[in-house]
Design an enzyme around this catalytic site. Structure first.
Site, short mmCIF file in Angstrom:
data_model
loop_
_atom_site.label_atom_id
_atom_site.label_comp_id
_atom_site.label_asym_id
_atom_site.label_seq_id
_atom_site.Cartn_x
_atom_site.Cartn_y
_atom_site.Cartn_z
CE LYS A 78 -39.83 128.63 -25.46
NZ LYS A 78 -40.06 129.84 -26.26
C1 E4P Z 1 -37.55 132.32 -25.79
O1 E4P Z 1 -37.75 131.15 -26.05
C2 E4P Z 1 -38.58 133.34 -25.79
O2 E4P Z 1 -39.43 133.08 -26.87
C3 E4P Z 1 -38.06 134.73 -26.00
O3 E4P Z 1 -36.64 134.74 -26.01
C4 E4P Z 1 -38.67 135.76 -25.11
O4 E4P Z 1 -38.07 137.01 -25.44
P1 E4P Z 1 -38.73 138.40 -24.97
O5 E4P Z 1 -38.47 138.55 -23.50
O6 E4P Z 1 -38.00 139.42 -25.78
O7 E4P Z 1 -40.18 138.30 -25.28
#
Ligand code: E4P
Length: 217
Positions: A83
């Site tokens: 990522k």
């Molecule tokens: C996605 O890959 C992220 O880890 C996640 O969905 C972020 O979510 P949040 O905005 O609730 O922290």
């Protein structure tokens, strides 16, 4: 729509996985921090449990650093998805890592143009953050719809991974629009099974059943 679980809580992942509800897992530095565990140890445990992509996020800001960290994270298991953030350097890293045949999830996407760039850089997944757009009074679902239209217009194979999902309505809307994947916290996936009329109906059936005095077992 594929379901990814947005957590490093291995017990929650295992429970959902046993139900066939887990096509993959996403983590990020905040999720790893909340787990209180070592990134390699917890990510390896998740990778061994899940038959699908497991996103592990880089933390370097420059492309070279992201590439080096991505290669290191990829050593954890074959199903690691690297990522990287949607910055100019993140796009460079995406190009190199995807060119090496690795799965790349480009994260922190907040515009259709960013998603277009990620697809051209060879991203396996693009992660538009719905909840964080809603938080600033924008409509995160509009972004999912825009990206769906653009990717379909040109046949991009990058999968839309609807992220930052906070509610069951987000899941419904993402599925209606045609997101390829939705990543959600375990509680949101569990809540999808709930309906007040299901509870009420069950209560009525059980009351009537008691009146029959019968038993099935
Ligand atoms: C996605 O890959 C992220 O880890 C996640 O969905 C972020 O979510 P949040 O905005 O609730 O922290």
């Amino acid at each position: 729509m594929k379901f990814f679980v947005d957590t490093a809580d291995t017990a929650a992942i295992a429970e959902l996985n046993d139900l066939g509800m887990v096509d993959g897992v996403t983590t990020n530095p905040s999720i790893i921090m909340k787990s209180g565990r070592d990134i390699r140890e917890v990510t390896k445990e998740i990778c061994d449990m899940i038959d699908g992509p497991v996103s592990a996020e880089t933390v370097a800001l420059d492309a070279e650093g992201m590439i080096a960290e991505g290669r290191e994270l990829a050593k954890i298991a074959d199903n690691i998805t690297i990522k990287v953030p949607l910055t100019w350097d993140g796009l460079k890293a995406c190009r190199v890592l995807s060119g090496e045949g690795r799965m790349v999830n480009v994260t922190l996407c907040f515009s259709a143009n960013q998603a277009l760039l990620a697809a051209k850089a060879g991203a396996t997944f693009i992660s538009p953050f719905i909840g964080r757009l809603d938080d600033i009074n924008l409509d995160g679902m509009d972004l999912i719809a825009d990206i769906r239209q653009i990717y379909d217009n040109y046949g991009f194979e990058t999968q839309i991974l609807a992220a930052s999902i906070r509610s069951v309505n987000h899941m419904t809307e993402a599925a209606k629009i045609g997101a390829d994947v939705a990543t959600a916290p375990p509680d949101v996936i569990r809540k999808m099974a709930q309906h007040v009329l299901t509870d009420k109906g069950l209560e009525g059936f059980l009351k009537d059943w008691a009146k029959t005095g019968q038993k099935i077992l």
